[in-house]
Design a protein around this motif. Structure first.
Motif, mmCIF file in Angstrom:
data_model
loop_
_atom_site.group_PDB
_atom_site.id
_atom_site.type_symbol
_atom_site.label_atom_id
_atom_site.label_comp_id
_atom_site.label_asym_id
_atom_site.label_seq_id
_atom_site.Cartn_x
_atom_site.Cartn_y
_atom_site.Cartn_z
ATOM 1 N N GLY A 1 0.579 -1.227 0.053
ATOM 2 C CA GLY A 1 -0.072 0.019 -0.034
ATOM 3 C C GLY A 1 0.823 1.358 0.140
ATOM 4 O O GLY A 1 1.960 1.390 -0.071
ATOM 5 N N PHE A 2 0.179 2.232 0.238
ATOM 6 C CA PHE A 2 0.698 3.853 0.257
ATOM 7 C C PHE A 2 0.405 4.604 1.074
ATOM 8 O O PHE A 2 -0.671 4.264 2.050
ATOM 9 N N ARG A 3 1.003 5.783 1.537
ATOM 10 C CA ARG A 3 0.571 6.929 2.473
ATOM 11 C C ARG A 3 0.104 8.055 1.568
ATOM 12 O O ARG A 3 0.570 8.262 0.397
ATOM 13 N N PRO A 4 -0.709 8.936 1.994
ATOM 14 C CA PRO A 4 -1.024 9.977 1.411
ATOM 15 C C PRO A 4 0.283 11.058 0.923
ATOM 16 O O PRO A 4 1.110 11.443 1.833
ATOM 17 N N VAL A 5 0.171 11.539 -0.459
ATOM 18 C CA VAL A 5 1.342 12.468 -0.581
ATOM 19 C C VAL A 5 0.917 13.967 -0.039
ATOM 20 O O VAL A 5 0.293 14.509 -0.817
ATOM 21 N N LEU A 6 1.208 14.424 1.142
ATOM 22 C CA LEU A 6 0.940 15.610 1.576
ATOM 23 C C LEU A 6 1.935 16.744 1.942
ATOM 24 O O LEU A 6 1.709 17.531 2.740
ATOM 25 N N GLY A 7 3.300 16.143 1.889
ATOM 26 C CA GLY A 7 4.298 16.915 2.224
ATOM 27 C C GLY A 7 3.894 18.322 1.941
ATOM 28 O O GLY A 7 4.721 19.394 2.383
ATOM 29 N N HIS A 8 3.546 18.827 0.644
ATOM 30 C CA HIS A 8 3.454 20.044 0.252
ATOM 31 C C HIS A 8 2.602 21.001 0.858
ATOM 32 O O HIS A 8 2.658 22.165 0.882
ATOM 33 N N LEU A 9 1.909 20.411 1.976
ATOM 34 C CA LEU A 9 1.006 21.060 2.811
ATOM 35 C C LEU A 9 1.718 21.529 4.226
ATOM 36 O O LEU A 9 0.788 21.943 5.049
ATOM 37 N N GLN A 10 2.807 20.909 4.403
ATOM 38 C CA GLN A 10 3.160 21.132 5.705
ATOM 39 C C GLN A 10 3.494 22.732 6.164
ATOM 40 O O GLN A 10 3.338 22.994 7.232
ATOM 41 N N PRO A 11 3.795 23.558 5.322
ATOM 42 C CA PRO A 11 3.909 25.249 5.672
ATOM 43 C C PRO A 11 2.393 25.594 6.194
ATOM 44 O O PRO A 11 2.484 26.672 6.891
ATOM 45 N N LEU A 12 1.356 24.886 5.903
ATOM 46 C CA LEU A 12 0.044 25.210 6.454
ATOM 47 C C LEU A 12 -0.079 24.858 7.710
ATOM 48 O O LEU A 12 -1.101 25.460 8.369
ATOM 49 N N ASP A 13 0.640 23.953 8.361
ATOM 50 C CA ASP A 13 0.635 23.480 9.686
ATOM 51 C C ASP A 13 -1.050 22.589 9.865
ATOM 52 O O ASP A 13 -1.725 22.837 10.806
ATOM 53 N N VAL A 14 -1.290 21.806 9.051
ATOM 54 C CA VAL A 14 -2.399 21.165 8.923
ATOM 55 C C VAL A 14 -2.311 19.843 9.111
ATOM 56 O O VAL A 14 -3.312 19.025 9.113
ATOM 57 N N ARG B 1 -13.194 19.301 3.429
ATOM 58 C CA ARG B 1 -12.592 20.684 3.699
ATOM 59 C C ARG B 1 -11.718 20.712 5.017
ATOM 60 O O ARG B 1 -12.047 20.235 6.112
ATOM 61 N N SER B 2 -10.531 21.269 4.826
ATOM 62 C CA SER B 2 -9.629 21.180 5.927
ATOM 63 C C SER B 2 -10.104 22.134 7.134
ATOM 64 O O SER B 2 -10.684 23.133 6.905
ATOM 65 N N VAL B 3 -9.938 21.549 8.142
ATOM 66 C CA VAL B 3 -10.687 22.170 9.487
ATOM 67 C C VAL B 3 -9.854 23.424 9.847
ATOM 68 O O VAL B 3 -10.155 24.543 10.020
ATOM 69 N N ARG B 4 -8.335 23.133 9.564
ATOM 70 C CA ARG B 4 -7.391 24.129 10.245
ATOM 71 C C ARG B 4 -7.190 25.220 9.186
ATOM 72 O O ARG B 4 -6.632 26.444 9.483
ATOM 73 N N CYS B 5 -7.324 24.831 8.042
ATOM 74 C CA CYS B 5 -7.260 25.897 6.811
ATOM 75 C C CYS B 5 -8.270 25.639 5.979
ATOM 76 O O CYS B 5 -8.365 25.049 4.859
ATOM 77 N N GLU C 1 -1.859 16.068 10.646
ATOM 78 C CA GLU C 1 -1.821 15.653 12.054
ATOM 79 C C GLU C 1 -0.736 14.446 12.168
ATOM 80 O O GLU C 1 0.111 14.147 11.393
ATOM 81 N N ALA C 2 -0.748 13.871 13.416
ATOM 82 C CA ALA C 2 0.305 12.878 13.895
ATOM 83 C C ALA C 2 0.291 11.906 12.969
ATOM 84 O O ALA C 2 1.375 11.157 12.565
ATOM 85 N N ASP C 3 -0.915 11.281 12.355
ATOM 86 C CA ASP C 3 -1.019 10.195 11.387
ATOM 87 C C ASP C 3 -0.749 10.704 9.843
ATOM 88 O O ASP C 3 -0.796 9.763 8.911
ATOM 89 N N GLY C 4 -0.075 11.778 9.670
ATOM 90 C CA GLY C 4 0.179 12.489 8.362
ATOM 91 C C GLY C 4 -1.226 12.878 7.415
ATOM 92 O O GLY C 4 -0.784 12.935 6.197
ATOM 93 N N ARG C 5 -2.282 12.530 8.160
ATOM 94 C CA ARG C 5 -3.392 13.266 7.279
ATOM 95 C C ARG C 5 -3.804 14.422 7.594
ATOM 96 O O ARG C 5 -2.914 15.156 8.531
ATOM 97 N N VAL C 6 -4.776 15.049 7.167
ATOM 98 C CA VAL C 6 -5.285 16.468 7.325
ATOM 99 C C VAL C 6 -6.796 16.347 8.093
ATOM 100 O O VAL C 6 -7.584 15.553 7.736
#
Length: 365
Positions: free
Chosen positions: A286-299, A312-316, A301-306
């Motif tokens: 399997g795979f994990r979500p590709v979300l590294g580009h969102l790190q500057p938004l501080d969104v 819709r993102s809750v934090r952004c 979570e500990a599990d690597g998801r948003v």
């Protein structure tokens, strides 16, 4: 395009696969300007990297996204090349605006907008839809001694065809559909063994993706209503008996064993202490979500998801996420399943953004 200025749009969609295209289909029906930014060299998203013989487990009529039916060139279930041709045709038919190849490396807030950057470019938007999927982030479990193993280790994301394993001893690790399909063809040319954490779950021969999607939809609707329904067991991770897998069953190779305990220099060691020489391990894990580009938004979570409300993102609140799997919508990582979430996402974006003139070049009649 110039690298010294931003390109400004109402909505930027990051990605070029099925989730991005479905989102674009609904964006066309608004007055919002939009652009897809895709890291690939051409249409098709992650399907460009699927192995040559991959077979879908739903007919073409149940493997289509919004607005345009897939037409398969073969009977039964479509293959990888059918999907690639379909998504390429879809993008061209709707004249979806795409900039590629361009890898978005980061997204940050600036003056009330979101700004994506990468590949020497910057794109500024009032809202961003992240639809990057999972292919660029394959998951391989940690095993003791893995660095000592002198054989080949290959994730399914980089598996192409079985011939390179001819005459070798191969372990195929992972109990889902990819593991079953890859085992089926590798076992024809190699001494292959199937390794799974739990016993594989095989569906009846007459159950395919159509049935699984209907069951997943019924369970999802019940959960939304706070109800419990008596739906037969069977999820999108269970193994569908597509023709190659049925053929492997006929050869008696669909027998899985429990995981090995560790690697050795020449192979693996099993729980009973036996050491076995192995030439290659194919990880179908399997795979994990590709979300590294969102790190500057501080969104993240500990599990690597948003954390999302719907998609819709809750934090952004200017950020939406489509097509990553159940946490962004049941079956949203499938061709047929992504449509409802793309539609709802665009409806949410349209409601959140101020109305714009209806003469946008992206607006459809």
């Amino acid at each position: 395009m110039s690298t010294t200025r931003d390109l400004d749009v109402d909505v930027l969609v990051i990605g070029g696969g099925q989730a991005a295209l479905a989102t674009a289909y609904f964006l066309r029906r608004t007055g919002l300007s939009f652009l897809l930014v895709d890291a690939e060299d051409g249409p098709g998203g992650a399907w460009r990297h699927a192995w040559d013989s991959l077979t879908l487990f739903s007919p073409a009529t149940w493997s289509s996204i919004a607005g345009r039916q897939m037409v398969s060139q073969r009977e039964g279930y479509p293959a990888r090349d059918d999907v690639l041709a379909y998504l390429s045709d879809y993008e061209a038919y709707y004249a979806i605006p795409v900039e590629r190849p361009a890898l978005v490396q980061s997204v940050h807030r600036a003056d009330g907008r979101l700004v994506a950057s990468g590949a020497g470019r910057r794109w500024s938007a009032r809202a961003i839809v992240s639809a990057t999927g999972t292919w660029r982030n394959p998951f391989v479990p940690e095993y003791p001694g893995a660095a000592l193993f002198a054989g080949e280790q290959l994730h399914s994301s980089h598996y192409v065809e079985p011939e390179r394993f001819t005459g070798k001893k191969v372990l195929v690790v992972g109990g889902g559909n990819s593991g079953a399909q890859i085992l089926a063809e590798v076992s024809r040319v190699a001494e292959a063994r199937w390794v799974t954490q739990q016993a594989p779950s095989f569906l009846p021969d007459d159950v395919d993706g159509r049935v699984l999607f209907a069951r997943a939809t019924e369970r999802w609707r019940a959960q939304q209503a706070g109800k419990v329904v008596d739906v037969p067991v069977g999820g999108l991770g269970d193994i569908v008996m597509v023709p190659p897998v049925r053929e492997a069953r006929g050869r008696g190779v669909l027998h899985a064993v429990a995981p090995f305990e560790r690697f050795t220099a020449t192979g693996v060691a099993w729980a009973d202490g036996r050491a076995e020489q192995v030439d290659a391990v194919i990880w179908c894990t399997g795979f994990r979500p590709v979300l590294g580009h969102l790190q500057p938004l501080d969104v993240l979570e500990a599990d690597g998801r948003v954390l999302v409300d719907g998609t819709r993102s809750v934090r952004c609140p200017q950020l939406w996420l489509v097509g990553y799997g159940d946490w962004t919508g049941a079956a949203s990582a499938t061709l047929v399943g992504v449509t409802r979430y793309a539609r709802d996402t665009v409806a949410g974006i349209s409601a959140a953004l101020e109305p714009v003139p209806q003469n946008s070049p992206n607006a459809s009649p």
